[in-house]
Design a protein around this motif. Structure first.
Motif, short mmCIF file in Angstrom:
data_model
loop_
_atom_site.label_atom_id
_atom_site.label_comp_id
_atom_site.label_asym_id
_atom_site.label_seq_id
_atom_site.Cartn_x
_atom_site.Cartn_y
_atom_site.Cartn_z
N GLU A 46 -7.67 -17.55 -3.24
CA GLU A 46 -8.28 -17.39 -1.93
C GLU A 46 -7.24 -17.32 -0.82
O GLU A 46 -7.37 -16.52 0.12
N GLN A 47 -6.22 -18.14 -0.92
CA GLN A 47 -5.26 -18.24 0.16
C GLN A 47 -4.15 -17.18 0.09
O GLN A 47 -3.71 -16.67 1.13
N PHE A 48 -3.70 -16.85 -1.11
CA PHE A 48 -2.49 -16.04 -1.24
C PHE A 48 -2.70 -14.65 -1.81
O PHE A 48 -1.76 -13.85 -1.85
N LEU A 49 -3.91 -14.33 -2.26
CA LEU A 49 -4.17 -12.99 -2.80
C LEU A 49 -5.27 -12.27 -2.04
O LEU A 49 -5.82 -11.28 -2.52
N SER A 50 -5.61 -12.76 -0.88
CA SER A 50 -6.69 -12.15 -0.11
C SER A 50 -6.18 -11.17 0.94
O SER A 50 -6.97 -10.52 1.63
N ALA A 51 -4.87 -11.05 1.09
CA ALA A 51 -4.30 -10.08 2.03
C ALA A 51 -4.18 -8.74 1.33
O ALA A 51 -3.58 -8.63 0.27
N HIS A 52 -4.79 -7.70 1.90
CA HIS A 52 -4.81 -6.41 1.23
C HIS A 52 -4.89 -5.29 2.26
O HIS A 52 -5.22 -5.51 3.41
N SER A 53 -4.59 -4.10 1.81
CA SER A 53 -4.68 -2.92 2.67
C SER A 53 -5.99 -2.20 2.41
O SER A 53 -6.81 -2.64 1.61
N GLY A 54 -6.16 -1.05 3.05
CA GLY A 54 -7.39 -0.29 2.88
C GLY A 54 -7.58 0.22 1.47
O GLY A 54 -8.68 0.62 1.09
N ASP A 55 -6.53 0.22 0.66
CA ASP A 55 -6.63 0.75 -0.69
C ASP A 55 -7.54 -0.08 -1.59
O ASP A 55 -8.02 0.41 -2.60
N CYS A 56 -7.74 -1.34 -1.25
CA CYS A 56 -8.54 -2.18 -2.15
C CYS A 56 -9.80 -2.69 -1.48
O CYS A 56 -10.32 -3.75 -1.83
N GLY A 57 -10.31 -1.97 -0.50
CA GLY A 57 -11.62 -2.32 0.04
C GLY A 57 -11.56 -3.18 1.27
O GLY A 57 -10.49 -3.56 1.75
N LYS A 58 -12.74 -3.53 1.76
CA LYS A 58 -12.86 -4.29 3.00
C LYS A 58 -12.91 -5.80 2.79
O LYS A 58 -12.83 -6.55 3.74
N ASP A 59 -13.10 -6.25 1.57
CA ASP A 59 -13.14 -7.69 1.33
C ASP A 59 -12.25 -8.03 0.15
O ASP A 59 -11.58 -7.18 -0.42
N SER A 60 -12.26 -9.31 -0.23
CA SER A 60 -11.37 -9.78 -1.28
C SER A 60 -11.95 -9.64 -2.68
O SER A 60 -11.31 -10.06 -3.65
N ALA A 61 -13.14 -9.03 -2.82
CA ALA A 61 -13.78 -8.95 -4.13
C ALA A 61 -12.95 -8.16 -5.13
O ALA A 61 -12.96 -8.46 -6.33
N SER A 62 -12.23 -7.16 -4.64
CA SER A 62 -11.45 -6.33 -5.55
C SER A 62 -10.01 -6.80 -5.71
O SER A 62 -9.23 -6.19 -6.44
N CYS A 63 -9.65 -7.88 -5.05
CA CYS A 63 -8.29 -8.40 -5.17
C CYS A 63 -8.09 -9.09 -6.52
O CYS A 63 -9.03 -9.63 -7.09
N PRO A 64 -6.86 -9.08 -7.05
CA PRO A 64 -6.60 -9.81 -8.29
C PRO A 64 -6.79 -11.31 -8.09
O PRO A 64 -6.71 -11.80 -6.96
N LYS A 65 -7.05 -12.01 -9.16
CA LYS A 65 -7.23 -13.46 -9.12
C LYS A 65 -6.27 -14.11 -10.11
O LYS A 65 -5.96 -13.56 -11.16
N PHE A 66 -5.78 -15.28 -9.75
CA PHE A 66 -4.92 -16.02 -10.66
C PHE A 66 -5.73 -16.58 -11.82
O PHE A 66 -6.85 -17.08 -11.64
N GLN A 67 -5.15 -16.50 -13.02
CA GLN A 67 -5.75 -17.05 -14.23
C GLN A 67 -4.86 -18.15 -14.78
O GLN A 67 -3.67 -18.21 -14.48
N LEU A 68 -5.45 -19.03 -15.59
CA LEU A 68 -4.69 -20.15 -16.15
C LEU A 68 -3.49 -19.67 -16.94
O LEU A 68 -2.39 -20.22 -16.84
#
Length: 352
Positions: free
Chosen positions: A257-279
């Motif tokens: 939420e804190q470190f992977l939610s910054a994105h450009s127009g290439d990945c949409g208007k919200d953080s849904a398409s951003c990568p997420k950290f996995q264990l």
């Protein structure tokens, strides 16, 4: 791998502003055609090599301050998030409890120590009461003391107080400093070393401490930062959460939420398409399989992280999406864009 956080290119103009108190580029444009005011004017050819060395030294200074600022900004965001997480489940019976400020100590009051202090004050920003300097000559730091920074010569007291300690001393001074401070270092205190001549294994031995970060810069064809530093930063973030006994699923959610939610127009208007950290981005598949759901991450040896391949090394090298998002996050913290024509970076993380 080519992903590296920006250094002088990203922070150069802001670093200039710290000294010029105005638009540094405007002054440089005014001087551009005035040959007699150029730094190399009237210098013999054999002495112009020193200008190159001076420029490289300045570049390294800007890189060092930029990456230290990034780390402190990230640390502050994480501390604030941890504080909110701990207090959200409790009903307040009075005034809300303020989050404790990040305490930063600098050992060494030379050129790097002074510049680092100014940058951290202005760009993190760290309050003056949360920044202290220990140096053998505190009397020469009048300018910083007038700002409200405590300057003294008591290294063991400094490290006992600080959450992060920057080592800005000479290599010849480091063994005695380490001997002086090692018994006062808390396990959770992060030692961030700028002493290039002392490698991580030696520093770990001198300090008897594993919570160490040390950026490694290369100057061939420009100034670049070894990517292992970035790995160390994120494993340091995991240690911060482990010290608060936060369960690993919540840690992964928080970091995403804190470190992977910054994105450009290439990945949409919200953080849904951003990568997420996995264990398995941080621990082996075998360890992940046997880690109870509510358990925190293990405590990581940051010295080992910066010397060996880790699960995060593999994820970072293979995922261009992760590289891009971390680059955008870095730029967002400084309020800059990667390219002039790039859409403005959007983010869901707090602005600090």
């Amino acid at each position: 791998m080519h992903f590296l956080p920006p250094g002088p290119e990203a922070l150069g103009s802001r670093a200039d502003l710290l000294h010029l108190g105005g638009d540094g580029h405007s002054e440089m444009d005014m001087l551009e055609d005035l040959e007699t005011l150029q730094s190399e004017y009237a210098l013999p050819e054999e002495e112009r090599t020193w200008l190159f060395l001076k420029g490289r030294s300045r570049g390294l200074m800007v890189e060092a301050c930029a990456h230290a600022t990034f780390f402190c900004k990230l640390y502050r965001i994480l501390r604030q998030s941890l504080h909110e997480n701990q207090t959200s489940g409790h009903v307040s019976t009075g005034s809300p409890i303020a989050c404790e400020e990040l305490n930063v100590g600098i050992i060494g009051g030379g050129h790097l120590g002074k510049q680092l202090a100014r940058v951290l004050l202005q760009l993190v920003p760290i309050p003056t009461e949360s920044l202290r300097i220990s140096t053998r000559r505190p009397e020469v730091l009048d300018e910083l003391q007038k700002l409200g920074i405590q300057c003294f010569y008591q290294n063991s007291y400094l490290v006992n107080w600080a959450n992060v300690v920057f080592l800005c001393c000479l290599p010849s001074q480091l063994p005695n400093i380490c001997l002086e401070i090692q018994s006062s270092l808390e396990k959770t205190c992060i030692v961030y070393s700028f002493v290039a001549a002392i490698p991580v294994p030696r520093l770990k031995l001198l300090l008897n401490h594993t919570n160490i970060l040390r950026p490694q810069y290369q100057c061939a064809g420009g100034i670049t930062l070894n990517i292992k530093w970035l790995e160390g930063v994120f494993y340091a973030a995991l240690n911060i959460c482990t010290a608060k006994e936060m369960s690993h699923p919540r840690v992964l959610q928080l970091l995403s939420e804190q470190f992977l939610s910054a994105h450009s127009g290439d990945c949409g208007k919200d953080s849904a398409s951003c990568p997420k950290f996995q264990l398995t981005d941080f621990v082996s598949k075998t360890y992940a399989k046997n880690l109870p759901l509510r358990r925190p991450f293990p405590w990581f040896d940051l010295a080992a992280v910066q010397l060996k391949e880790t699960p995060f090394s593999l994820r970072l090298s293979k995922s261009t999406a992760l590289q891009d998002h971390l680059t955008h996050f870095y730029c967002h913290l400084f309020g800059i864009s990667l390219f002039k024509d790039q859409p403005e970076v959007s983010t869901g993380s707090p602005s600090q």
